[in-house]
Enzyme design. Structure first.
Site, mmCIF file in Angstrom:
data_model
loop_
_atom_site.group_PDB
_atom_site.id
_atom_site.type_symbol
_atom_site.label_atom_id
_atom_site.label_comp_id
_atom_site.label_asym_id
_atom_site.label_seq_id
_atom_site.Cartn_x
_atom_site.Cartn_y
_atom_site.Cartn_z
ATOM 1 N N ARG A 13 0.860 -1.133 -0.145
ATOM 2 C CA ARG A 13 0.020 0.049 0.090
ATOM 3 C C ARG A 13 0.904 1.433 -0.054
ATOM 4 O O ARG A 13 0.383 2.497 -0.156
ATOM 5 C CB ARG A 13 -0.880 0.135 1.251
ATOM 6 C CG ARG A 13 -2.103 -1.075 0.846
ATOM 7 C CD ARG A 13 -3.216 -1.030 2.051
ATOM 8 N NE ARG A 13 -2.571 -1.831 3.209
ATOM 9 C CZ ARG A 13 -2.948 -1.864 4.446
ATOM 10 N NH1 ARG A 13 -4.199 -1.328 4.751
ATOM 11 N NH2 ARG A 13 -2.355 -2.790 5.238
ATOM 12 N N GLN A 72 14.623 -13.361 4.471
ATOM 13 C CA GLN A 72 13.505 -14.324 4.162
ATOM 14 C C GLN A 72 13.412 -14.215 2.671
ATOM 15 O O GLN A 72 12.765 -13.374 1.895
ATOM 16 C CB GLN A 72 12.082 -13.718 4.872
ATOM 17 C CG GLN A 72 10.953 -14.585 4.520
ATOM 18 C CD GLN A 72 9.912 -14.007 5.253
ATOM 19 O OE1 GLN A 72 9.727 -12.548 5.532
ATOM 20 N NE2 GLN A 72 8.869 -14.495 5.559
ATOM 21 N N THR A 78 4.683 -13.669 8.625
ATOM 22 C CA THR A 78 5.435 -13.358 9.927
ATOM 23 C C THR A 78 5.888 -14.558 10.594
ATOM 24 O O THR A 78 6.907 -14.628 11.029
ATOM 25 C CB THR A 78 4.531 -12.452 10.893
ATOM 26 O OG1 THR A 78 3.324 -13.173 11.110
ATOM 27 C CG2 THR A 78 4.075 -11.160 10.164
ATOM 28 N N GLY A 137 -5.671 -7.011 13.686
ATOM 29 C CA GLY A 137 -6.099 -8.494 14.222
ATOM 30 C C GLY A 137 -6.711 -8.356 15.587
ATOM 31 O O GLY A 137 -6.290 -7.584 16.549
ATOM 32 N N SER A 396 40.345 39.010 -4.198
ATOM 33 C CA SER A 396 39.075 38.699 -4.961
ATOM 34 C C SER A 396 39.577 38.198 -6.194
ATOM 35 O O SER A 396 40.367 38.415 -6.889
ATOM 36 C CB SER A 396 38.303 39.884 -5.119
ATOM 37 O OG SER A 396 37.907 40.473 -3.907
#
Length: 448
Positions: A13, A72, A78, A137, A396
């Site tokens: 998302r 992984q 999970t 959940g 300068s």
């Protein structure tokens, strides 16, 4: 206590080519916010394992030295990620499992969970209560057992429950190893849920979080923006209570690791990020960016950029100055408008007020660098050093072609190109002879 940080997901998302946990809040990646809280909770670097997956190298390059990581290869949930991490943990310590996208979790909350784990629970679940649980959940306790039902798998009745899972747990290590073997992907996502592990615990406990903002999850750019606003308010509030004046807190952005001394004033549209320290009685901004730098006391910085630089006390910088990595300003240095300093040390009391570039240089004390001066440090293949002695005056529009040494109290005439060393107490000139072509240019009497 060991810790597993779950940071393998893409974060669909977010609609980004980057892993979700590398997105920044006030200049600091989400995963590093989480790791900082784990450190402050007392868990050592070598006891932390970060699970990476999608574009793993981008996450791994952010991790502090000494932290272990495991990849992984397939994002199967999970539970599967935790299995990968447990293969690297051989001790019988308790295991803290935490997502890499909960940047505001407080160290004190993690310490509280660690204290609870001393009571011998197989699983401790950090929960919170929300008026609108949305995709979280749901947590259900029945007959001494705790179950977590993912929102996509919850029935209409279960979705009415307002106690939800934060995704933060402490497990007994042997229980976790055994329970992970029982997982199956029989759910709406076809994944191995770590949440299913909790139901196997005979001795489990729910701990309800008092401030739900601590476990604020970030799943899209809107939530990322809201999280940044929360962090901005908290951090600015803390600094103001500690004696820092922030003129416009809603338009001032200070990272979580920044230290600012009392009586310093921060003007609007200032960004101070990274491991930056600002001393007392400074005035920073407006429209200024500071990153990974040290600024001592009584320094003024106006409309400028300071990146991995060291600024000693009583210096003045800006407007429109840029200090690049390796720039060191000693006491009472003045760096003015449109001056850039890179990998150089500027001695006490020296000045470069206008339109100059100082790179790979060693500038002594009380040196005056005139407008338009350039240290020509790069020959197309290598960088070379310029050394300017104490009390020198550089006229300068001078070009100092490195490697070159300018002696102390030496004067370089304006408009010079200096390619050779100039001794102490000398006048150095490197100009072409002026030639006047008389009557070679005359406007017509009509003014055309």
């Amino acid at each position: 206590m060991k810790a597993i940080v779950l940071a393998a997901g893409l974060g669909k998302r977010m609609k980004s080519s980057l892993p979700k946990v590398v997105h920044k809040i006030l200049g600091k990646p989400m995963v590093n916010w989480v790791i900082s809280s784990i450190f402050e909770a007392g868990i050592k670097t070598e006891d932390i394992t970060v699970v990476t997956g999608y574009r793993a190298e981008l996450v791994e390059e952010l991790l502090p030295e000494g932290i272990k990581n495991v990849r992984q290869q397939e994002q199967l949930g999970t539970g599967h990620a935790t299995i990968q991490a447990m293969e690297t943990i051989n001790s019988d310590d308790q295991i803290l499992v935490i997502p890499g996208d909960v940047p505001f979790i407080e160290p004190e909350t993690l310490k509280m969970l660690v204290r609870e784990s001393a009571e011998g629970f197989e699983a401790i679940v950090l929960t919170m209560k929300l008026d609108n649980p949305a995709e979280y959940g749901r947590v259900i306790e029945q007959n001494g057992r705790i179950r977590i039902i993912e929102a996509k798998d919850a029935s209409p009745e279960e979705k009415e429950i307002n106690e939800v899972n934060t995704g933060i747990y402490i497990f007994d290590s042997q229980f976790l190893r055994d329970a992970l073997k029982k997982l199956s992907p029989n759910n709406a996502q076809g994944e191995y849920y770590l949440t299913d592990v909790v139901q196997f615990a005979k001795k489990a406990k729910r701990v309800i979080l008092n401030d739900p903002q601590e476990s604020l999850g970030i799943n899209d750019r809107v939530q990322l923006s809201k999280a940044q606003r929360v962090a901005q308010q908290r951090i600015n509030h803390k600094h103001m209570l500690n004696g820092v004046t922030i003129i416009d807190p809603e338009n001032t952005y200070i990272g979580p690791d920044v230290i600012i001394g009392k009586d310093t004033i921060i003007e609007p549209m200032t960004f101070i990020y990274g491991n930056t320290t600002v001393g007392e009685r400074c005035n920073i901004g407006p429209f200024t960016r500071v990153f990974d730098s040290t600024i001592q006391n009584d320094v003024t910085i106006v409309r400028s950029e300071i990146d991995r630089a060291m600024v000693h006390s009583h210096c003045s910088i800006g407007p429109f100055s840029r200090l690049r990595p390796g720039a060191v300003l000693l006491e009472e240095v003045k760096i003015g408008n449109f001056v850039e300093v890179k990998k150089s040390t500027i001695g006490k009391g020296s000045k470069a007020q206008h339109l100059s570039y100082i790179g790979d240089s060693e500038v002594g004390e009380n040196v005056n660098v005139g407008a338009g001066t350039i240290t020509c440090n790069y020959d197309g293949k290598k960088k070379h050093r310029t050394v300017i002695g104490d009390g020198a005056f550089i006229g300068s529009n001078t070009a100092l072609v490195a490697p070159v040494n300018i002696g102390k109290e030496t004067v370089i005439g304006a408009g010079s190109v200096i390619t050779e060393d100039v001794p102490d107490y000398s006048l150095g000139l490197g100009r072409a002879k002026q030639v006047n072509k008389v009557d070679r240019y005359r406007k017509s009497e009509k003014g055309e």
